[in-house]
Design an enzyme around this catalytic site. Structure first.
Site, PDB file in Angstrom:
ATOM      1  N   TYR A 153      39.311  34.144  23.933  1.00 14.39           N
ATOM      2  CA  TYR A 153      39.378  34.077  25.332  1.00 14.39           C
ATOM      3  C   TYR A 153      39.944  35.582  25.757  1.00 14.39           C
ATOM      4  O   TYR A 153      39.744  36.278  26.835  1.00 14.39           O
ATOM      5  CB  TYR A 153      40.182  33.167  25.968  1.00 14.39           C
ATOM      6  CG  TYR A 153      39.676  32.782  27.560  1.00 14.39           C
ATOM      7  CD1 TYR A 153      38.558  32.512  27.906  1.00 14.39           C
ATOM      8  CD2 TYR A 153      40.830  32.766  28.362  1.00 14.39           C
ATOM      9  CE1 TYR A 153      38.305  32.216  29.380  1.00 14.39           C
ATOM     10  CE2 TYR A 153      40.613  32.498  29.652  1.00 14.39           C
ATOM     11  CZ  TYR A 153      39.362  32.551  30.240  1.00 14.39           C
ATOM     12  OH  TYR A 153      39.235  32.124  31.508  1.00 14.39           O
ATOM     13  N   LYS A 160      43.642  36.130  33.690  1.00 17.05           N
ATOM     14  CA  LYS A 160      44.109  34.881  34.276  1.00 17.05           C
ATOM     15  C   LYS A 160      45.324  34.628  34.518  1.00 17.05           C
ATOM     16  O   LYS A 160      46.073  34.140  35.505  1.00 17.05           O
ATOM     17  CB  LYS A 160      43.646  33.609  33.492  1.00 17.05           C
ATOM     18  CG  LYS A 160      42.006  33.492  33.403  1.00 17.05           C
ATOM     19  CD  LYS A 160      41.244  33.403  34.844  1.00 17.05           C
ATOM     20  CE  LYS A 160      39.906  33.126  34.605  1.00 17.05           C
ATOM     21  NZ  LYS A 160      39.138  33.152  36.291  1.00 17.05           N
TER      22      LYS A 160
HETATM   23  O1  0WD Z   1      34.701  26.678  31.840  1.00 18.08           O
HETATM   24  C1  0WD Z   1      34.489  27.437  32.754  1.00 18.08           C
HETATM   25  N1  0WD Z   1      33.424  27.504  33.273  1.00 18.08           N
HETATM   26  C2  0WD Z   1      35.776  28.029  33.515  1.00 18.08           C
HETATM   27  C3  0WD Z   1      35.586  28.783  34.471  1.00 18.08           C
HETATM   28  C4  0WD Z   1      37.052  27.244  33.182  1.00 18.08           C
HETATM   29  C5  0WD Z   1      37.957  27.747  34.036  1.00 18.08           C
HETATM   30  C6  0WD Z   1      37.997  28.541  35.033  1.00 18.08           C
HETATM   31  N2  0WD Z   1      36.561  29.269  35.158  1.00 18.08           N
HETATM   32  C7  0WD Z   1      36.629  30.240  36.300  1.00 18.08           C
HETATM   33  C8  0WD Z   1      36.114  31.561  35.766  1.00 18.08           C
HETATM   34  O2  0WD Z   1      36.726  32.422  35.051  1.00 18.08           O
HETATM   35  C9  0WD Z   1      35.568  32.201  37.105  1.00 18.08           C
HETATM   36  O3  0WD Z   1      36.820  32.792  37.616  1.00 18.08           O
HETATM   37  O4  0WD Z   1      35.798  29.937  37.260  1.00 18.08           O
HETATM   38  C10 0WD Z   1      35.103  30.902  37.828  1.00 18.08           C
HETATM   39  C11 0WD Z   1      33.698  30.617  38.092  1.00 18.08           C
HETATM   40  O5  0WD Z   1      33.151  30.760  37.185  1.00 18.08           O
HETATM   41  P1  0WD Z   1      31.811  30.016  36.578  1.00 18.08           P
HETATM   42  O6  0WD Z   1      31.385  28.948  37.572  1.00 18.08           O
HETATM   43  O7  0WD Z   1      32.115  29.221  35.141  1.00 18.08           O
HETATM   44  O8  0WD Z   1      30.654  30.864  36.098  1.00 18.08           O
HETATM   45  P2  0WD Z   1      29.393  31.591  36.790  1.00 18.08           P
HETATM   46  O9  0WD Z   1      28.655  30.664  37.475  1.00 18.08           O
HETATM   47  O10 0WD Z   1      28.950  32.558  35.920  1.00 18.08           O
HETATM   48  O11 0WD Z   1      29.954  32.386  38.085  1.00 18.08           O
HETATM   49  C12 0WD Z   1      31.180  33.580  38.000  1.00 18.08           C
HETATM   50  C13 0WD Z   1      30.302  34.495  38.912  1.00 18.08           C
HETATM   51  C14 0WD Z   1      29.280  35.551  38.354  1.00 18.08           C
HETATM   52  O12 0WD Z   1      28.386  35.043  37.578  1.00 18.08           O
HETATM   53  P3  0WD Z   1      27.669  36.160  36.628  1.00 18.08           P
HETATM   54  O13 0WD Z   1      27.442  34.997  35.689  1.00 18.08           O
HETATM   55  O14 0WD Z   1      26.490  36.833  37.168  1.00 18.08           O
HETATM   56  O15 0WD Z   1      28.587  37.262  35.854  1.00 18.08           O
HETATM   57  O16 0WD Z   1      31.352  35.690  39.202  1.00 18.08           O
HETATM   58  C15 0WD Z   1      30.721  36.518  40.046  1.00 18.08           C
HETATM   59  C16 0WD Z   1      29.134  36.544  39.511  1.00 18.08           C
HETATM   60  O17 0WD Z   1      28.384  35.688  40.832  1.00 18.08           O
HETATM   61  N3  0WD Z   1      30.933  37.821  39.700  1.00 18.08           N
HETATM   62  C17 0WD Z   1      31.247  39.032  40.688  1.00 18.08           C
HETATM   63  N4  0WD Z   1      31.218  38.786  42.012  1.00 18.08           N
HETATM   64  C18 0WD Z   1      31.299  39.976  42.670  1.00 18.08           C
HETATM   65  N5  0WD Z   1      31.530  40.962  42.092  1.00 18.08           N
HETATM   66  C19 0WD Z   1      31.219  39.983  39.935  1.00 18.08           C
HETATM   67  C20 0WD Z   1      31.634  41.427  40.575  1.00 18.08           C
HETATM   68  N6  0WD Z   1      32.019  42.509  40.185  1.00 18.08           N
HETATM   69  N7  0WD Z   1      31.319  39.822  38.686  1.00 18.08           N
HETATM   70  C21 0WD Z   1      30.873  38.597  38.475  1.00 18.08           C
END
Ligand code: 0WD
Length: 253
Positions: A153, A160
């Site tokens: 991680y 984080k």
């Molecule tokens: O296990 C998990 N999935 C966990 C996620 C456990 C605990 C926390 N999280 C957190 C993540 O670190 C994140 O902060 O939850 C949040 C959402 O994550 P998610 O739902 O798991 O992931 P996802 O569906 O991929 O959404 C994150 C999105 C990006 O998606 P992609 O996959 O295209 O990187 O963050 C956005 C984008 O939509 N993102 C941005 N938005 C604006 N500007 C940017 C940016 N520069 N970069 C990424």
């Protein structure tokens, strides 16, 4: 519970995104939502996903582009004239930084991860606060790697930690305006971002074996907690990191 409330959700990449689970939970309670996306690829997807929603706004907002962030909040101001809550659910680190040793993290990967995953919270809070004239609630997504070492991680754990600390500093700054800021520390969920972390399936198996509830969480459980945190039911809670992890974080040996 959220009738007549206007919310902004950042970070829907697809229907498995935690942000989408938060949006569904908030909409089930009557909230009216605007969404932002990063890049054209996600625009098409998000437009389709939100096609049946009334009175929504789907706007670009890459947090590395300040003029896009400014334009997004201007668009919200123009359409709704206010904002009641914001759900920040975005993170990014270069894939090579999520493998091997933290020791090898490049300056570039460090700055990128911290900028997108941590700085973006105060950045958007600064634009959202003036629209939250009747008070408001901001929620962000963290993970256990902020406080304990989680293999691979790496720099995202450091980001984080900064995010959780930012939550407290922002809560202190914005509390006098009745704007609350909280983080949810979610257990692992198999989303698009999670696939960037090496051995995600190993994390999921470990949680299932060790967490008090002997299972992994469902994104809907994070969504329901976000809905609680943006509602008036949580009016006395700010600056906290709330775990939605089936109890995994309480376990010692
Ligand atoms: O296990 C998990 N999935 C966990 C996620 C456990 C605990 C926390 N999280 C957190 C993540 O670190 C994140 O902060 O939850 C949040 C959402 O994550 P998610 O739902 O798991 O992931 P996802 O569906 O991929 O959404 C994150 C999105 C990006 O998606 P992609 O996959 O295209 O990187 O963050 C956005 C984008 O939509 N993102 C941005 N938005 C604006 N500007 C940017 C940016 N520069 N970069 C990424």
């Amino acid at each position: 519970m959220l009738k007549d409330k206007i919310g902004l959700v950042l970070g829907v990449a697809n229907k498995r995104s935690i942000a989408w689970a938060c949006a569904e939970a908030c909409m089930s309670q009557g909230a009216n939502l605007a969404f932002t996306y990063q890049g054209e690829r996600l625009e098409r997807y998000l437009t389709k996903l939100t096609a049946d929603l009334e009175d929504t706004l789907v706007i670009p907002c890459d947090v590395t582009n300040q003029s896009e962030v400014d334009a997004a909040f201007e668009a919200i101001d123009k359409k709704y004239g206010r904002l009641d809550f914001l759900i920040h659910s975005i993170a990014f680190a270069p894939r090579e930084a999520l493998d091997g040793e933290y020791l090898d993290t490049s300056r570039e990967a460090f700055l990128t991860a911290l900028e997108i995953s941590a700085y973006s919270l105060p950045q958007v809070a600064r634009s959202a606060a003036p629209l939250m004239q009747d008070g408001g609630s901001i929620v962000t997504m963290s993970y256990y790697g902020a406080e304990k070492v989680v293999e691979n991680y790496n720099v995202m754990g450091v980001a984080k930690s900064a995010l959780e600390s930012s939550t407290r500093y922002l809560a202190s700054d914005l509390g006098p305006k009745n704007i609350r800021v909280n983080a949810i520390s979610a257990g692992p969920i198999n989303t698009l971002s999670a696939r960037g972390v090496k051995n995600m399936s190993g994390f999921l198996k470990h949680v299932e074996e060790r967490a008090p509830l002997r299972r992994n969480i469902d994104a809907r459980e994070v969504g329901n907690t976000a809905m609680f945190l943006v509602s008036d039911l949580s009016s006395g809670i700010t600056g906290e990191t709330i775990y939605v992890d089936c109890g995994f974080n309480i376990m010692g040996i």
